[in-house]
Design an enzyme around this catalytic site. Structure first.
Site, PDB file in Angstrom:
ATOM      1  N   SER A 148       0.963  -9.218  -3.585  1.00 44.64           N
ATOM      2  CA  SER A 148       0.410  -8.698  -2.440  1.00 44.64           C
ATOM      3  C   SER A 148      -0.848  -7.809  -2.664  1.00 44.64           C
ATOM      4  O   SER A 148      -1.654  -7.594  -1.752  1.00 44.64           O
ATOM      5  CB  SER A 148       1.363  -7.882  -1.424  1.00 44.64           C
ATOM      6  OG  SER A 148       2.133  -6.976  -2.317  1.00 44.64           O
ATOM      7  N   GLU A 149      -0.795  -6.977  -3.887  1.00 40.21           N
ATOM      8  CA  GLU A 149      -1.935  -6.231  -4.358  1.00 40.21           C
ATOM      9  C   GLU A 149      -1.803  -6.071  -5.518  1.00 40.21           C
ATOM     10  O   GLU A 149      -0.790  -6.090  -6.524  1.00 40.21           O
ATOM     11  CB  GLU A 149      -1.795  -4.709  -3.817  1.00 40.21           C
ATOM     12  CG  GLU A 149      -2.449  -4.599  -2.321  1.00 40.21           C
ATOM     13  CD  GLU A 149      -1.431  -4.577  -1.342  1.00 40.21           C
ATOM     14  OE1 GLU A 149      -2.030  -4.585  -0.111  1.00 40.21           O
ATOM     15  OE2 GLU A 149      -0.180  -4.737  -1.496  1.00 40.21           O
ATOM     16  N   THR A 150      -3.054  -5.949  -6.235  1.00 38.34           N
ATOM     17  CA  THR A 150      -3.350  -5.578  -7.692  1.00 38.34           C
ATOM     18  C   THR A 150      -4.117  -4.312  -7.646  1.00 38.34           C
ATOM     19  O   THR A 150      -5.023  -4.174  -6.906  1.00 38.34           O
ATOM     20  CB  THR A 150      -4.079  -6.732  -8.413  1.00 38.34           C
ATOM     21  OG1 THR A 150      -3.112  -7.730  -8.491  1.00 38.34           O
ATOM     22  CG2 THR A 150      -4.421  -6.546  -9.941  1.00 38.34           C
ATOM     23  N   HIS A 162       2.793   0.608  -3.078  1.00 43.72           N
ATOM     24  CA  HIS A 162       3.712   0.030  -4.158  1.00 43.72           C
ATOM     25  C   HIS A 162       2.902  -0.099  -5.474  1.00 43.72           C
ATOM     26  O   HIS A 162       3.369  -0.072  -6.721  1.00 43.72           O
ATOM     27  CB  HIS A 162       4.384  -1.234  -3.742  1.00 43.72           C
ATOM     28  CG  HIS A 162       3.596  -2.349  -3.811  1.00 43.72           C
ATOM     29  ND1 HIS A 162       2.847  -2.725  -2.729  1.00 43.72           N
ATOM     30  CD2 HIS A 162       3.425  -3.194  -4.795  1.00 43.72           C
ATOM     31  CE1 HIS A 162       2.290  -4.089  -3.274  1.00 43.72           C
ATOM     32  NE2 HIS A 162       2.758  -4.214  -4.222  1.00 43.72           N
TER      33      HIS A 162
END
Length: 283
Positions: free
Chosen positions: A45-47, A75
């Site tokens: 969902s994210e980096t 997160h």
């Protein structure tokens, strides 16, 4: 030279739980196109892309979902800070994010578990337009009688904007089945990052789910930015008596259990602290 891409899961002590994030501890030399490509390849969902500053502990960080850059991601902040602590030792990091400055403290426990605590930018809460709430509920396939009157719908911010919708039944939360395209269109038009769907178990314990269609992800198993925004929402609406520590369970219905600890200080302009552990994942 290709950057080193790490994979960590935040808000868990086991690889089977939490929310996975990509981490690039040294993103110097990467442009927007390269960061977006890496985030899409990683597929989480994210980096988080970190660029170390001149002074020790100073870090510029950017966050990319598989589809677009986001201003703040809790997160990925926790995951990247724990990964940084594993490599360089625990301590205080000063993140310069697109949403503003965020301090992150990492600590190592006696058992070797490393935890991180982020302190968000000052939170805000605003009313949600009646038409937007109607469309949101339609996309969720929920009705107004399903809502918890003790958690009135609002839009909350602690680095990114999240509608907060309280549901009276834990079972209703567990059976979430929403219209992805319809919710994505509404959230894209309003600049919302995720939707915080919450059920209050007791005065200090909540269960949450967070759809994330603008990022191309059906749901986040742990959402630190939304947890911070939710803490600010509870304080501003007088639904908790600060200072107070809250527990948010997320990801259980996805079989990726996550545990978020939210500390809400008394000052109305104070940032909200969100804490959790993180563990490395196999490539």
């Amino acid at each position: 030279m290709s950057p080193e891409i790490l994979r960590w899961s935040a808000f868990t002590t086991v690889p089977e739980g939490g929310n996975p994030a990509g981490v690039v501890l040294d993103a110097r030399g990467l442009d927007d196109v390269e960061m977006q490509r890496i985030a899409a390849d990683v597929g989480y969902s994210e980096t988080a892309f970190l660029q170390p500053g001149i002074e020790p502990g100073d870090v510029t960080v950017r966050y990319f979902s598989p589809l677009a850059e986001v201003p703040f991601c809790g997160h990925a902040t926790i995951a990247s800070a724990v990964a940084h602590a594993r490599r360089h030792g625990p301590g205080l990091l000063r993140y310069a994010t697109p949403a503003g400055p965020v301090q992150v403290q990492t600590e190592a426990g006696a058992d070797g578990t490393v935890t991180a605590t982020l302190v968000s930018v000052p939170p805000r809460t605003v009313e949600i337009a009646a038409d937007d709430l109607d469309e949101l509920l339609a996309a969720l396939r929920w009705s107004r009688p399903a809502l918890d009157p003790g958690l009135p719908p609002r839009v909350a911010f602690a680095g990114a904007w999240h509608p907060v919708v309280g549901v009276a039944s834990r079972a209703r939360l567990a059976t979430l089945d929403y219209d992805f395209d319809r919710l994505a269109a509404l959230m894209g038009a309003r600049g919302w990052t995720t939707v915080a769907l919450v059920h209050r178990s007791d005065d200090r314990t909540f269960h949450a789910r967070n759809p994330f269609p603008p990022g191309g992800v059906v749901e986040d198993p742990a959402t630190g930015a939304a947890a911070a925004a939710f803490g600010g929402y509870l304080r501003e609406l007088g639904l908790v008596t600060p200072p107070v520590t809250l527990t948010v369970h997320q990801g259980d219905d996805m079989r990726r259990p996550s545990l978020l600890t939210v500390d809400v200080p008394a000052g109305p302009e104070s940032g909200i602290a969100v804490s959790g552990a993180a563990v490395p994942l196999a490539d």
